[in-house]
Write a protein that holds these residues in place. Structure first.
Motif, PDB file in Angstrom:
ATOM      1  N   UNK A 292      35.982  12.197 -25.565  1.00 25.79           N
ATOM      2  CA  UNK A 292      35.281  10.935 -25.290  1.00 25.79           C
ATOM      3  C   UNK A 292      35.470  10.415 -24.027  1.00 25.79           C
ATOM      4  N   UNK A 293      34.724   9.334 -23.573  1.00 29.30           N
ATOM      5  CA  UNK A 293      34.900   8.731 -22.281  1.00 29.30           C
ATOM      6  C   UNK A 293      34.235   7.204 -22.471  1.00 29.30           C
ATOM      7  N   UNK A 294      35.005   6.407 -21.900  1.00 30.06           N
ATOM      8  CA  UNK A 294      34.599   4.976 -22.133  1.00 30.06           C
ATOM      9  C   UNK A 294      33.870   4.451 -20.917  1.00 30.06           C
ATOM     10  N   UNK A 295      32.947   3.720 -21.098  1.00 29.51           N
ATOM     11  CA  UNK A 295      32.217   2.972 -20.239  1.00 29.51           C
ATOM     12  C   UNK A 295      32.180   1.520 -20.225  1.00 29.51           C
ATOM     13  N   UNK A 296      32.329   0.812 -19.048  1.00 27.65           N
ATOM     14  CA  UNK A 296      32.225  -0.720 -18.975  1.00 27.65           C
ATOM     15  C   UNK A 296      30.734  -1.127 -19.336  1.00 27.65           C
ATOM     16  N   UNK A 297      30.511  -2.123 -20.421  1.00 27.70           N
ATOM     17  CA  UNK A 297      28.936  -2.197 -20.859  1.00 27.70           C
ATOM     18  C   UNK A 297      28.866  -3.890 -20.557  1.00 27.70           C
ATOM     19  N   UNK A 298      29.699  -4.748 -20.070  1.00 25.70           N
ATOM     20  CA  UNK A 298      29.217  -6.000 -19.682  1.00 25.70           C
ATOM     21  C   UNK A 298      28.897  -6.570 -18.466  1.00 25.70           C
ATOM     22  N   UNK A 299      29.338  -6.355 -17.426  1.00 30.14           N
ATOM     23  CA  UNK A 299      28.609  -6.397 -16.079  1.00 30.14           C
ATOM     24  C   UNK A 299      27.638  -5.184 -16.077  1.00 30.14           C
ATOM     25  N   UNK A 300      27.898  -4.299 -16.601  1.00 33.16           N
ATOM     26  CA  UNK A 300      26.862  -2.972 -16.343  1.00 33.16           C
ATOM     27  C   UNK A 300      25.591  -3.425 -17.037  1.00 33.16           C
ATOM     28  N   UNK A 301      25.487  -4.106 -18.140  1.00 29.94           N
ATOM     29  CA  UNK A 301      24.250  -4.226 -18.760  1.00 29.94           C
ATOM     30  C   UNK A 301      23.077  -4.741 -17.736  1.00 29.94           C
ATOM     31  N   UNK A 302      23.258  -5.295 -16.711  1.00 28.14           N
ATOM     32  CA  UNK A 302      22.178  -5.689 -15.738  1.00 28.14           C
ATOM     33  C   UNK A 302      21.842  -4.759 -14.777  1.00 28.14           C
ATOM     34  N   UNK A 303      22.503  -3.663 -14.960  1.00 25.30           N
ATOM     35  CA  UNK A 303      22.179  -2.456 -13.788  1.00 25.30           C
ATOM     36  C   UNK A 303      21.138  -1.736 -14.279  1.00 25.30           C
ATOM     37  N   UNK A 304      21.001  -1.713 -15.765  1.00 22.76           N
ATOM     38  CA  UNK A 304      19.947  -0.637 -16.347  1.00 22.76           C
ATOM     39  C   UNK A 304      20.266   0.789 -16.059  1.00 22.76           C
ATOM     40  N   UNK A 305      21.388   1.301 -16.009  1.00 28.60           N
ATOM     41  CA  UNK A 305      21.932   2.629 -15.597  1.00 28.60           C
ATOM     42  C   UNK A 305      21.806   3.567 -16.903  1.00 28.60           C
ATOM     43  N   UNK A 306      21.842   4.788 -16.442  1.00 32.76           N
ATOM     44  CA  UNK A 306      21.580   5.716 -17.760  1.00 32.76           C
ATOM     45  C   UNK A 306      22.658   6.787 -17.579  1.00 32.76           C
ATOM     46  N   UNK A 307      23.132   7.350 -18.827  1.00 34.52           N
ATOM     47  CA  UNK A 307      24.100   8.490 -19.051  1.00 34.52           C
ATOM     48  C   UNK A 307      23.264   9.466 -19.713  1.00 34.52           C
ATOM     49  N   UNK A 308      23.423  10.626 -19.095  1.00 30.34           N
ATOM     50  CA  UNK A 308      22.682  11.720 -19.915  1.00 30.34           C
ATOM     51  C   UNK A 308      23.525  12.887 -19.754  1.00 30.34           C
ATOM     52  N   UNK A 309      23.271  13.933 -20.861  1.00 29.13           N
ATOM     53  CA  UNK A 309      24.137  15.257 -20.661  1.00 29.13           C
ATOM     54  C   UNK A 309      22.984  16.265 -20.440  1.00 29.13           C
ATOM     55  N   UNK A 310      23.149  17.318 -19.698  1.00 26.02           N
ATOM     56  CA  UNK A 310      22.230  18.231 -19.164  1.00 26.02           C
ATOM     57  C   UNK A 310      22.655  19.668 -19.353  1.00 26.02           C
ATOM     58  N   UNK A 311      22.095  20.522 -20.075  1.00 23.31           N
ATOM     59  CA  UNK A 311      22.754  21.811 -19.931  1.00 23.31           C
ATOM     60  C   UNK A 311      21.541  22.873 -19.129  1.00 23.31           C
ATOM     61  N   UNK A 312      22.213  23.961 -19.122  1.00 28.47           N
ATOM     62  CA  UNK A 312      21.388  24.959 -18.393  1.00 28.47           C
ATOM     63  C   UNK A 312      20.190  24.611 -17.234  1.00 28.47           C
ATOM     64  N   UNK A 313      20.640  23.331 -16.877  1.00 25.25           N
ATOM     65  CA  UNK A 313      19.396  22.657 -16.118  1.00 25.25           C
ATOM     66  C   UNK A 313      18.090  22.500 -16.510  1.00 25.25           C
ATOM     67  N   UNK A 314      18.102  22.519 -17.857  1.00 23.56           N
ATOM     68  CA  UNK A 314      16.816  22.134 -18.514  1.00 23.56           C
ATOM     69  C   UNK A 314      15.876  22.989 -17.938  1.00 23.56           C
ATOM     70  N   UNK A 315      16.455  24.472 -17.792  1.00 19.66           N
ATOM     71  CA  UNK A 315      15.511  25.349 -17.298  1.00 19.66           C
ATOM     72  C   UNK A 315      14.645  26.430 -18.174  1.00 19.66           C
ATOM     73  N   UNK A 316      13.562  26.647 -17.888  1.00 19.67           N
ATOM     74  CA  UNK A 316      12.974  27.959 -18.537  1.00 19.67           C
ATOM     75  C   UNK A 316      13.203  28.979 -17.583  1.00 19.67           C
ATOM     76  N   UNK A 317      14.295  29.774 -17.837  1.00 22.80           N
ATOM     77  CA  UNK A 317      14.660  30.712 -16.764  1.00 22.80           C
ATOM     78  C   UNK A 317      13.591  31.619 -16.283  1.00 22.80           C
ATOM     79  N   UNK A 318      12.628  32.291 -17.366  1.00 19.27           N
ATOM     80  CA  UNK A 318      11.709  33.057 -16.635  1.00 19.27           C
ATOM     81  C   UNK A 318      10.744  32.217 -15.647  1.00 19.27           C
ATOM     82  N   UNK A 319      10.895  31.164 -15.595  1.00 21.43           N
ATOM     83  CA  UNK A 319       9.811  30.215 -14.599  1.00 21.43           C
ATOM     84  C   UNK A 319      10.854  29.665 -13.573  1.00 21.43           C
TER      85      UNK A 319
END
Length: 366
Positions: A292-319
């Motif tokens: 698990x990881x904790x993030x600050x969400x008070x002052x962060x609210x107005x920043x409109x930032x995004x956290x996402x997880x990405x695997x395999x580069x979201x790739x279609x390998x053959x392309x």
């Protein structure tokens, strides 16, 4: 047929070189004579049972080789074709049918299960069952029966020992930038961890036109290499605070995009604190399930930032992989600077050199 393979038998123990039996080809499989295969961090964490592929197992998931034989239902390659091997996917679920193979609903079974869908394995030794089909391939062997979904055909002029690592690590980093984040021109990209995945992201940042690419690591040699690959700035977190340095380098504005390859919660938190307004933090590193990881969400609210997880580069390998090969041919993606070759008998040294940071991408050449 008999093959020679590196077998993971016990967690956190060296692989052993053994003679194994490879079974008959199934209709949806391709027999590949391996020419080279990369050694990836994912191989190490599965060897150590962070992810529970049943041991004993033949790992390896950045294979490259030549097609020897094809199953009766295979249509995409022919004997003699040169191929790279990437992650497996089922090809039947909603995500696969939507072109999002990296997020296949059956990913864990296809890549980490160690078995075919019918429960069989391709490898054995004197009646002992050995897990096979790791990422659809198990490329730490001289030959492998590979599912068709894992096969990417490439030109016969492409040096397989150079492009083999595109199957996972380098593709993951590059794809996270080019397929997922798609950074705006002249934006700022931070890459935490400059192993193979991070190096792929750094090179892709240059391709995408990022104005500032900040590489982060604890190994000076890797940071020096990152500069050769296109990093404009470097941060050694043993010498400076990550948040403070990112803010200093961006004149207080923060980073538009951060890719973390380490999966270390304390670094993710520091990266989030250094994001610009509407910035994005993408995790591509593999952590132990339950981390698990904790993030600050008070002052962060107005920043409109995004956290996402990405695997395999979201790739279609053959392309995507052929596009990276073209970039390499054009001199815009110098991935060969990352690699050192090892014989199969030296595979444990490759794991060790990768772990201690002396080599970015070990490549086993058969």
């Amino acid at each position: 047929m008999q093959v020679t393979a590196a077998v993971a038998r016990e967690p956190r123990q060296p692989l052993t070189i053994e003679k194994l039996e490879l079974d008959d080809l199934r209709p949806n499989e391709v027999l590949v004579r391996m020419v080279a295969t990369g050694v990836c961090h994912t191989d190490a964490i599965v060897r150590d049972q962070v992810y529970p592929t049943p041991l004993p197992a033949v790992l390896g998931h950045e294979g490259a080789g030549i097609v020897e034989q094809i199953g009766s239902s295979v249509t995409t390659v022919q004997p003699g074709d040169h191929v790279l091997l990437a992650a497996a996917y089922c090809g039947k679920c909603d995500r696969c049918r939507s072109g999002e193979m990296a997020y296949c609903e059956n990913l864990f079974a296809a890549d980490f299960g160690g078995r075919r869908p019918d429960g069989s394995t391709a490898l054995s030794k004197d009646g002992e069952v050995i897990s096979s089909h790791f990422f659809g391939q198990s490329s730490f062997a001289t030959y492998a029966n590979v599912v068709e979904e894992s096969v990417v055909r490439v030109g016969s002029d492409v040096p397989l020992e150079v492009v083999a690592p595109l199957g996972c690590g380098i593709q993951t980093g590059a794809g996270a930038v080019l397929n997922e984040l798609k950074p705006a021109l002249n934006s700022t990209l931070v890459v935490i961890g400059t192993g193979a995945v991070g190096s792929g992201a750094i090179m892709a940042g240059g391709v995408a036109g990022c104005a500032r690419i900040i590489a982060v690591d604890i190994h000076t040699s890797r940071l020096d290499l990152a500069k050769e690959l296109g990093a404009t700035d470097v941060i050694n977190t043993q010498e400076a605070d990550l948040t403070d340095e990112i803010l200093r380098l961006t004149d207080g504005r923060g980073a538009d995009y951060v890719i973390d390859t380490t999966a270390r919660p304390e670094l993710l938190r520091k990266a989030a604190d250094a994001l610009a307004l509407r910035g994005t933090l993408a995790l591509v590193g593999a952590a132990k399930p339950g981390t698990e990881v904790s993030f600050e969400i008070g002052l962060s609210l107005v920043k409109g930032w995004t956290f996402k997880t990405v695997i395999q580069g979201s790739s279609v390998p053959q392309v995507f992989i052929p596009k990276l090969i073209e970039l390499w041919k054009e001199g815009r993606f110098p991935m060969d600077k990352l690699m050192r070759s090892y014989a199969l008998s030296e595979i444990n040294q490759g794991f060790e050199d990768s772990a201690n940071g002396t080599v970015v991408k070990p490549v086993i050449v058969f």
